[in-house]
Design an enzyme around this catalytic site. Structure first.
Site, short mmCIF file in Angstrom:
data_model
loop_
_atom_site.label_atom_id
_atom_site.label_comp_id
_atom_site.label_asym_id
_atom_site.label_seq_id
_atom_site.Cartn_x
_atom_site.Cartn_y
_atom_site.Cartn_z
N LYS A 62 0.83 -1.21 0.00
CA LYS A 62 0.00 0.00 0.00
C LYS A 62 0.86 1.26 0.00
CE LYS A 62 -4.23 -1.79 2.00
NZ LYS A 62 -5.22 -1.71 3.07
N ASN A 83 -5.75 2.35 -1.01
CA ASN A 83 -5.97 0.94 -1.37
C ASN A 83 -6.42 0.75 -2.81
OD1 ASN A 83 -8.55 1.89 -0.95
ND2 ASN A 83 -9.28 0.07 0.10
N ASP A 99 -11.86 2.20 1.85
CA ASP A 99 -12.25 1.56 3.12
C ASP A 99 -13.13 2.50 3.95
OD1 ASP A 99 -11.03 -0.88 2.74
OD2 ASP A 99 -9.14 -0.28 3.68
N GLY A 124 -7.95 -1.51 17.49
CA GLY A 124 -7.00 -1.56 16.38
C GLY A 124 -6.52 -0.17 16.00
N ARG A 149 -3.33 -2.90 20.96
CA ARG A 149 -2.39 -3.72 21.73
C ARG A 149 -1.12 -2.92 21.98
NH1 ARG A 149 -0.34 -8.93 18.49
NH2 ARG A 149 0.31 -7.24 17.11
N ARG A 153 0.79 3.15 19.18
CA ARG A 153 0.09 3.25 17.88
C ARG A 153 -1.29 3.88 18.08
NH1 ARG A 153 0.01 -1.67 13.89
NH2 ARG A 153 0.01 -0.02 12.33
N TYR A 220 -14.09 -10.71 7.77
CA TYR A 220 -15.19 -11.38 7.04
C TYR A 220 -14.89 -12.85 6.76
CZ TYR A 220 -12.22 -9.86 3.17
OH TYR A 220 -11.14 -9.63 2.35
P1 NAP Z 1 -2.85 -3.86 9.93
O1 NAP Z 1 -2.58 -2.50 9.42
O2 NAP Z 1 -1.81 -4.93 9.81
O3 NAP Z 1 -3.27 -3.72 11.49
C1 NAP Z 1 -3.49 -4.87 12.25
C2 NAP Z 1 -4.12 -4.47 13.58
O4 NAP Z 1 -4.44 -5.69 14.29
C3 NAP Z 1 -3.21 -3.66 14.48
O5 NAP Z 1 -3.99 -2.77 15.24
C4 NAP Z 1 -2.62 -4.76 15.37
O6 NAP Z 1 -2.17 -4.31 16.64
C5 NAP Z 1 -3.84 -5.61 15.59
N1 NAP Z 1 -3.53 -6.96 16.05
C6 NAP Z 1 -2.93 -7.96 15.38
N2 NAP Z 1 -2.83 -9.07 16.14
C7 NAP Z 1 -3.37 -8.74 17.36
C8 NAP Z 1 -3.56 -9.45 18.57
N3 NAP Z 1 -3.18 -10.72 18.71
N4 NAP Z 1 -4.16 -8.80 19.60
C9 NAP Z 1 -4.60 -7.52 19.48
N5 NAP Z 1 -4.43 -6.79 18.33
C10 NAP Z 1 -3.83 -7.39 17.30
O7 NAP Z 1 -4.16 -4.49 9.25
P2 NAP Z 1 -5.40 -3.68 8.62
O8 NAP Z 1 -5.17 -3.49 7.18
O9 NAP Z 1 -5.66 -2.52 9.49
O10 NAP Z 1 -6.58 -4.78 8.76
C11 NAP Z 1 -7.16 -5.08 10.02
C12 NAP Z 1 -8.33 -6.04 9.81
O11 NAP Z 1 -9.37 -5.39 9.06
C13 NAP Z 1 -7.97 -7.30 9.01
O12 NAP Z 1 -8.64 -8.40 9.60
C14 NAP Z 1 -8.53 -7.03 7.63
O13 NAP Z 1 -8.89 -8.21 6.93
C15 NAP Z 1 -9.76 -6.22 7.98
N6 NAP Z 1 -10.20 -5.34 6.87
C16 NAP Z 1 -11.44 -5.55 6.37
C17 NAP Z 1 -11.91 -4.73 5.35
C18 NAP Z 1 -13.28 -4.95 4.81
O14 NAP Z 1 -13.60 -4.40 3.74
N7 NAP Z 1 -14.12 -5.70 5.48
C19 NAP Z 1 -11.09 -3.69 4.84
C20 NAP Z 1 -9.83 -3.51 5.40
C21 NAP Z 1 -9.39 -4.34 6.42
P3 NAP Z 1 -0.63 -3.77 16.82
O15 NAP Z 1 -0.70 -2.31 16.46
O16 NAP Z 1 -0.36 -4.01 18.26
O17 NAP Z 1 0.23 -4.58 15.92
#
Ligand code: NAP
Length: 281
Positions: A62, A83, A99, A124, A149, A153, A220
């Site tokens: 990205k 994105n 998003d 998150g 977590r 951040r 999802y």
């Molecule tokens: P990202 O930038 O990698 O961020 C991941 C987030 O998850 C961070 O806040 C991370 O915390 C947290 N995390 C990971 N493992 C964890 C754990 N064991 N305990 C607590 N927190 C944890 O990912 P992203 O792009 O934001 O995506 C996040 C989620 O949204 C994904 O599941 C993705 O599939 C979903 N999503 C869905 C859509 C949709 O259209 N439905 C669109 C975008 C994203 P740290 O900061 O501590 O690492």
């Protein structure tokens, strides 16, 4: 059209966009390009050509693709995440973010009311959480609390969005008692982490929420995370990220082709993949 990422385990986007191209009678296709890092720049250069409508982009490219675009639109600049990119008539690639508007459309449908005036708690602080917080603030939410977590951040996200809209944004650690306290008065609780998809467990203590609250999980796959199961068991409104995925795809499609109203076609096409156990290519 192509989606750039690595790995690309899911083909939801391809299925939705190819169905929309077919329904619209547009001779185009959406390819999945799982690229090595040194291949990204060449593909982005190629996507400036007249045969392209634009690009989709996912982890881990990205940021690099945003940097290779000729411009990034105002909302995506504020969110800090791109994105998708659209090729303009004069051959420029402009990055944008779907998003945030996709989340807004899906969550307002799930809540049965607008985001304006409500208290939101978000778990998150990654890219998706930035889009969620931006959507809530720009839609006029009253108050937003972000728990991560990694507390630094969460604080960084809160600082980043201070001043957008009139609502206060507070960052806390996910395990801070303040996070649980905010859940007690939340109208909306959002999981924007990978918990429930990659790691087991839940980020939100459902029993703490008031009966009026909606729980929205961006995950999802699986269709019903432990968080959503617990929320439904309590009788709360609850929705997964499937509709957000559909709405954001329809918004991107409109930007690329000028054609609106494709959410229904996309919803029907992706339904088998969004059913439980679906989605893995
Ligand atoms: P990202 O930038 O990698 O961020 C991941 C987030 O998850 C961070 O806040 C991370 O915390 C947290 N995390 C990971 N493992 C964890 C754990 N064991 N305990 C607590 N927190 C944890 O990912 P992203 O792009 O934001 O995506 C996040 C989620 O949204 C994904 O599941 C993705 O599939 C979903 N999503 C869905 C859509 C949709 O259209 N439905 C669109 C975008 C994203 P740290 O900061 O501590 O690492």
């Amino acid at each position: 059209m192509a989606l750039l990422g690595r790995p690309l385990r899911r083909r939801h986007s391809q299925v939705m966009h190819d169905a929309a191209f077919a329904a619209a009678g547009i001779d185009a296709r959406y390819e999945l390009l799982e690229l090595e890092p040194d291949e990204v720049e060449g593909v982005v250069r190629e996507a400036h050509g007249p045969g392209w409508l634009g690009l989709g982009v996912t982890a881990p490219y990205k940021q690099v693709v945003a940097g290779l675009c000729d411009g990034v639109d105002a909302d995506a600049t504020t969110i800090g995440a791109v994105n998708n990119a659209v090729r303009t008539a004069d051959g420029q690639l402009v990055g944008f973010n779907t998003d945030a508007p996709g989340f807004r459309a899906a969550v307002e449908a799930a809540m049965g009311r607008p985001l304006a005036g409500i208290d939101v708690v978000v778990a998150g602080a990654g890219g998706a959480a930035h889009a969620v917080v931006f959507a809530c603030l720009s839609a006029g939410a009253r108050r937003v609390t972000v728990g991560d977590r990694t507390v630094s951040r969460a604080n960084e996200l809160a600082r980043h969005f201070a001043g957008i809209g009139s609502a206060p944004v507070t960052g806390v650690a996910l395990d801070d008692p303040l996070f649980a306290a905010e859940l007690r008065s939340a109208d909306l609780a959002v999981n924007a982490t990978t918990v429930g998809m990659i790691d087991p467990g839940m980020t939100i203590e459902v029993d703490t929420l008031p009966a009026r609250a909606t729980v929205f999980d961006l995950v999802y796959v699986p269709a019903e995370t432990p968080l959503l199961r617990a929320a439904r068991a309590r009788g709360l409104r609850a929705a997964n990220g499937g509709e957000m995925l559909i709405q954001q795809a329809a918004i991107a499609f409109e930007r690329w082709t000028g054609m609106s109203g494709m959410a229904g076609v996309m919803r029907a096409a992706v339904a088998p993949l969004l059913a439980d156990a679906g989605g893995q290519a």
